[in-house]
Design a protein around this motif. Structure first.
Motif, PDB file in Angstrom:
ATOM      1  N   UNK A  86      41.019  31.905 -27.730  1.00  0.00           N
ATOM      2  CA  UNK A  86      41.852  32.186 -28.904  1.00  0.00           C
ATOM      3  C   UNK A  86      41.042  32.439 -30.167  1.00  0.00           C
ATOM      4  N   UNK A  87      39.717  32.404 -30.063  1.00  0.00           N
ATOM      5  CA  UNK A  87      38.877  32.709 -31.208  1.00  0.00           C
ATOM      6  C   UNK A  87      38.661  31.558 -32.162  1.00  0.00           C
ATOM      7  N   UNK A  88      39.082  30.341 -31.754  1.00  0.00           N
ATOM      8  CA  UNK A  88      38.915  29.187 -32.639  1.00  0.00           C
ATOM      9  C   UNK A  88      37.433  28.908 -32.874  1.00  0.00           C
ATOM     10  N   UNK A  89      36.643  28.960 -31.819  1.00  0.00           N
ATOM     11  CA  UNK A  89      35.211  28.689 -31.950  1.00  0.00           C
ATOM     12  C   UNK A  89      34.534  29.752 -32.814  1.00  0.00           C
ATOM     13  N   UNK A  90      34.950  30.998 -32.644  1.00  0.00           N
ATOM     14  CA  UNK A  90      34.345  32.075 -33.446  1.00  0.00           C
ATOM     15  C   UNK A  90      34.655  31.889 -34.925  1.00  0.00           C
ATOM     16  N   UNK A  91      35.895  31.498 -35.240  1.00  0.00           N
ATOM     17  CA  UNK A  91      36.250  31.301 -36.653  1.00  0.00           C
ATOM     18  C   UNK A  91      35.516  30.103 -37.238  1.00  0.00           C
ATOM     19  N   UNK A  92      35.330  29.078 -36.416  1.00  0.00           N
ATOM     20  CA  UNK A  92      34.594  27.912 -36.904  1.00  0.00           C
ATOM     21  C   UNK A  92      33.139  28.252 -37.195  1.00  0.00           C
ATOM     22  N   UNK A  93      32.593  29.180 -36.409  1.00  0.00           N
ATOM     23  CA  UNK A  93      31.192  29.545 -36.624  1.00  0.00           C
ATOM     24  C   UNK A  93      30.965  30.182 -37.983  1.00  0.00           C
ATOM     25  N   UNK A  94      32.034  30.727 -38.580  1.00  0.00           N
ATOM     26  CA  UNK A  94      31.921  31.337 -39.905  1.00  0.00           C
ATOM     27  C   UNK A  94      32.341  30.396 -41.029  1.00  0.00           C
ATOM     28  N   UNK A  95      32.662  29.160 -40.664  1.00  0.00           N
ATOM     29  CA  UNK A  95      33.093  28.174 -41.663  1.00  0.00           C
ATOM     30  C   UNK A  95      31.986  27.145 -41.867  1.00  0.00           C
ATOM     31  N   UNK A  96      32.141  26.287 -42.880  1.00  0.00           N
ATOM     32  CA  UNK A  96      31.133  25.239 -43.086  1.00  0.00           C
ATOM     33  C   UNK A  96      31.070  24.212 -41.961  1.00  0.00           C
ATOM     34  N   UNK A 101      30.783  20.592 -33.714  1.00  0.00           N
ATOM     35  CA  UNK A 101      31.577  19.409 -34.082  1.00  0.00           C
ATOM     36  C   UNK A 101      32.906  19.386 -33.333  1.00  0.00           C
ATOM     37  N   UNK A 102      33.453  20.571 -33.059  1.00  0.00           N
ATOM     38  CA  UNK A 102      34.677  20.609 -32.269  1.00  0.00           C
ATOM     39  C   UNK A 102      34.400  20.113 -30.859  1.00  0.00           C
ATOM     40  N   UNK A 237      24.239  19.366 -17.470  1.00  0.00           N
ATOM     41  CA  UNK A 237      24.175  19.350 -18.927  1.00  0.00           C
ATOM     42  C   UNK A 237      23.179  20.368 -19.459  1.00  0.00           C
ATOM     43  N   UNK A 238      22.033  20.477 -18.795  1.00  0.00           N
ATOM     44  CA  UNK A 238      21.034  21.461 -19.207  1.00  0.00           C
ATOM     45  C   UNK A 238      21.519  22.884 -19.026  1.00  0.00           C
ATOM     46  N   UNK A 239      22.171  23.176 -17.907  1.00  0.00           N
ATOM     47  CA  UNK A 239      22.709  24.513 -17.670  1.00  0.00           C
ATOM     48  C   UNK A 239      23.815  24.848 -18.664  1.00  0.00           C
ATOM     49  N   UNK A 240      24.650  23.857 -18.966  1.00  0.00           N
ATOM     50  CA  UNK A 240      25.721  24.096 -19.936  1.00  0.00           C
ATOM     51  C   UNK A 240      25.151  24.421 -21.309  1.00  0.00           C
ATOM     52  N   UNK A 241      24.123  23.703 -21.716  1.00  0.00           N
ATOM     53  CA  UNK A 241      23.494  23.973 -23.008  1.00  0.00           C
ATOM     54  C   UNK A 241      22.845  25.357 -23.022  1.00  0.00           C
ATOM     55  N   UNK A 242      22.324  25.775 -21.867  1.00  0.00           N
ATOM     56  CA  UNK A 242      21.654  27.080 -21.788  1.00  0.00           C
ATOM     57  C   UNK A 242      22.647  28.229 -21.851  1.00  0.00           C
ATOM     58  N   UNK A 243      23.794  28.099 -21.208  1.00  0.00           N
ATOM     59  CA  UNK A 243      24.712  29.227 -21.075  1.00  0.00           C
ATOM     60  C   UNK A 243      25.955  29.140 -21.959  1.00  0.00           C
ATOM     61  N   UNK A 244      26.142  28.028 -22.682  1.00  0.00           N
ATOM     62  CA  UNK A 244      27.354  27.876 -23.483  1.00  0.00           C
ATOM     63  C   UNK A 244      27.401  28.929 -24.585  1.00  0.00           C
ATOM     64  N   UNK A 245      28.569  29.546 -24.736  1.00  0.00           N
ATOM     65  CA  UNK A 245      28.780  30.541 -25.773  1.00  0.00           C
ATOM     66  C   UNK A 245      30.004  30.158 -26.608  1.00  0.00           C
ATOM     67  N   UNK A 246      29.867  30.313 -27.910  1.00  0.00           N
ATOM     68  CA  UNK A 246      30.976  29.980 -28.803  1.00  0.00           C
ATOM     69  C   UNK A 246      32.004  31.106 -28.889  1.00  0.00           C
ATOM     70  N   UNK A 247      31.647  32.309 -28.445  1.00  0.00           N
ATOM     71  CA  UNK A 247      32.586  33.443 -28.480  1.00  0.00           C
ATOM     72  C   UNK A 247      32.850  33.938 -27.077  1.00  0.00           C
TER      73      UNK A 247
END
Length: 247
Positions: A86-96, A101-102, A237-247
């Protein structure tokens, strides 16, 4: 910290407003405990359980382990993938407020829900069903912490890779149900074929359940179970950190 606290409060309200969450988180584990706990003989020593009480040595640990797995493998990744969709993570990336944190707020809410229901299971079982408390409390807590870390790392990996909330739910179920079959949930580890019994101690859900079974009756978790949980937590956990995308 104040922003994280407010975000966690919002996520908690959204979690509580979802009636399905309450049914899954509260209803399923408590129903398992009550239904199987009221089966004739469940509160009496049984030869099939090595002279131990089935309620204490199997049903109660099963309720706790299944709760953790449902939260970690289905509800948590579905929520995170839905936010991405839904783009929530993308909008948060442009906010303070950074998107991480989410993620932290979601983890806190799910872990708090798990803690509340575990306490409810133990308290209800002890008060109403005369269930014994874990005899090896330190060992039980160790397995619970490692099992929670391993299961949620798998859930985080699912959330990192799937594009939508619906897909996350499907993938989570595809991971969850085989663990039920092979981890000693549907069939006790002792009743599995001999070549599958080590598998039950390696899968995150099986290692958590079987480690809790051992400690609830006063024993110690097996080294294979603890090692498997640590490895799964680190690798996923390591793989998730490597491939996680906010968009």
């Amino acid at each position: 910290m104040r922003a994280l606290g407010k975000l966690t409060a919002v996520e908690a309200k959204l979690f509580l407003r979802d009636p399905g969450a309450a049914i899954v988180v509260l209803g399923v584990p408590v129903a398992l405990l009550v239904v199987f706990g009221l089966v004739p003989g469940a509160r009496q020593p049984s030869e099939d359980f090595g002279g131990k009480v089935p309620l204490d040595t199997f049903i109660a640990p099963l309720s706790v382990a299944v709760l953790l797995a449902m939260l970690a493998l289905t509800m948590f990744p579905t929520a995170m993938a839905t936010y991405r969709e839904k783009g929530v993570l993308r909008r948060l990336s442009a906010s303070p407020v950074p998107p991480v944190r989410l993620l932290t707020a979601q983890l806190v809410v799910n872990l708090a829900a798990a803690l509340v229901v575990v306490l409810l299971i133990v308290g209800f079982g002890a008060a109403v069903l005369s269930m014994a408390l874990p005899a090896n409390l330190g060992g039980f807590l160790l397995v619970a912490v490692l099992g929670t870390g391993a299961l949620f790392s798998v859930g985080l990996l699912i959330a990192a890779l799937v594009p939508t909330g619906r897909t996350a739910g499907g993938v989570g179920a595809a991971v969850f149900f085989p663990m039920l079959a092979l981890g000693g949930v549907w069939v006790r580890k002792e009743d599995l074929p001999s070549f599958l019994q080590p598998v039950a101690d390696v899968l995150p859900l099986g290692a958590t359940l079987n480690g809790m079974r051992e400690t609830w009756s006063g024993g110690s978790p097996e080294l294979l179970q603890l090692a498997a949980l640590v490895v799964v937590a680190l690798v996923c956990g390591g793989l998730a950190a490597r491939f996680f995308r906010w968009e």
